[in-house]
Design an enzyme around this catalytic site. Structure first.
Site, PDB file in Angstrom:
ATOM      1  N   ASP A  38       0.817  -1.263   0.073  1.00 32.07           N
ATOM      2  CA  ASP A  38       0.051  -0.082  -0.108  1.00 32.07           C
ATOM      3  C   ASP A  38       0.825   1.169  -0.025  1.00 32.07           C
ATOM      4  OD1 ASP A  38       0.973  -1.019   2.383  1.00 32.07           O
ATOM      5  OD2 ASP A  38      -0.879  -0.089   3.676  1.00 32.07           O
ATOM      6  N   ASP A  80       0.863  -1.905 -13.551  1.00 29.56           N
ATOM      7  CA  ASP A  80      -0.365  -0.989 -14.044  1.00 29.56           C
ATOM      8  C   ASP A  80      -0.122   0.435 -13.706  1.00 29.56           C
ATOM      9  OD1 ASP A  80      -1.210  -3.391 -15.523  1.00 29.56           O
ATOM     10  OD2 ASP A  80      -3.084  -3.012 -15.014  1.00 29.56           O
TER      11      ASP A  80
END
Length: 360
Positions: free
Chosen positions: A222, A250
């Site tokens: 995260d 991505d």
């Protein structure tokens, strides 16, 4: 050295924009090869929705059989969610190929270049993603999908991390970093997934000890998302398990300018597959709008892998010609709509071909 060898490549167009971008990549490859003195024999093989219509399977048996006999292959994106049942519920074609050939390393660069409109300028990193286990349930078991529903209201998936799988992907990351800026970031979530992600982190640390010249740090997944957006230009090589690596790569592609410029290579011990990191974009399929850069640069990555395998420097020359031509074209402002330009798929490809002929 494999001087004079003609390399055999499989070509699988896939779905959506796949036929457009794969055709562009093959054209660029052939032009660069003719200038660089290398020779390729490309064979088209069935895969995807068209293969369902003609062969009754999204991945006919003849396709992996043929791939086993070539030097590498180019794979377009698939749109498996649109397949009719029972094909939609089966392992998707690219996942099946990766599993069949044990393509355990998914190498995904994210590099900004002039005309690419990067969110973080000077971004130049590589995500090294473990490709056969982790939390993608359809790839981490010998048989079966790795998912189950004991009741209609409960769905279960298992994640698998192994010492062997982590060891080999960690070595890939550290060997790659040794050729770049000598910095590896281990991405994990061991603060919560103490056993699975903890094993991944610990094995990566053990492998790091074998590379004393490589700087090593680590981030929770995260936190890695935040740091990529804020300081993507400060990363070199990141190594992660399957799901984390997929998501972060991505994001890194967008940080570098667009997912349309994000190439990738799926590699194992003896086979490799060029495949753009993005999907099939069915909404723009057939409209000559797709960005072919990712597929073109993925093809250049395959050539570099083949050079390492065959010690044929002609392949490096062809890869260099391809990459220089793409960058020169973008630097002139010839880019597709996802990068803020007006060039069509075919128009961009034509400009790249012209740049190769001009010796860009």
């Amino acid at each position: 050295m494999s001087a004079g060898k003609a390399y055999r490549l499989g070509v699988l167009h896939g779905d959506g924009i796949g036929p457009e971008i794969v055709t562009a990549a093959v054209a660029v490859l052939e032009e660069a090869a003719s200038s660089g003195g290398a020779e390729f024999e490309c064979s088209e093989l069935p895969l995807g929705r068209a293969a369902i219509d003609t062969h009754g399977s999204a991945l006919p048996e003849e396709t992996p059989a043929a791939l086993a006999g070539v030097d590498g292959w180019l794979l377009g994106p698939h749109d498996s969610v649109s397949y009719p049942e029972p094909h939609r519920s089966r392992l998707n074609p690219s996942g099946a190929i990766r599993k069949h050939f044990d393509l355990f390393a998914n190498i995904r660069p994210a590099r900004a270049f002039p005309g690419g409109h990067a969110l973080v300028g000077n971004t130049d990193l590589v995500m090294v993603r473990e490709n056969t286990e982790g939390f993608y349930a359809d790839r981490n078991t010998f048989a079966g999908s790795g998912e189950m529903m004991p009741t209609p209201d409960i769905a279960i998936a298992h994640g698998i991390i192994t010492r062997a799988g982590t060891t080999r992907i960690a070595h890939e990351a550290f060997r790659l970093a040794a050729t770049r800026r000598k910095h590896v970031t281990i991405v994990h979530k061991a603060n919560v997934l103490r056993l699975t992600s903890g094993l991944f982190r610990d094995v990566c640390r053990e492998v790091a000890a074998e590379y004393p010249d490589i700087e090593v740090d680590e981030l929770h997944v995260d936190a890695a998302t935040v740091h990529l957006v804020r300081r993507g230009d400060q990363f070199d090589v990141l190594v992660a398990e399957n799901l984390f690596g997929d998501i972060l790569s991505d994001l890194a592609g967008e940080v570098a300018g667009s997912l349309g410029i994000a190439p990738s290579l799926n590699a194992g011990e003896s086979h490799a597959m060029a495949q753009a990191a993005h999907g099939s974009a069915p909404d723009i399929a057939g409209r000559d709008l797709a960005n072919p850069v990712a597929m073109i640069l993925s093809t250049a990555m395959l050539l570099r892998w083949l050079c390492g395998r065959h010690d044929d420097t002609r392949l490096l020359d062809v890869a260099d010609r391809i990459e220089r031509a793409v960058e020169a074209t973008a630097a002139r402002g010839v880019v597709t709509p996802d990068l803020g330009g007006t060039a069509s798929t075919s128009g961009f490809t034509t400009s790249v071909l012209e740049a190769i002929r001009a010796g860009a």
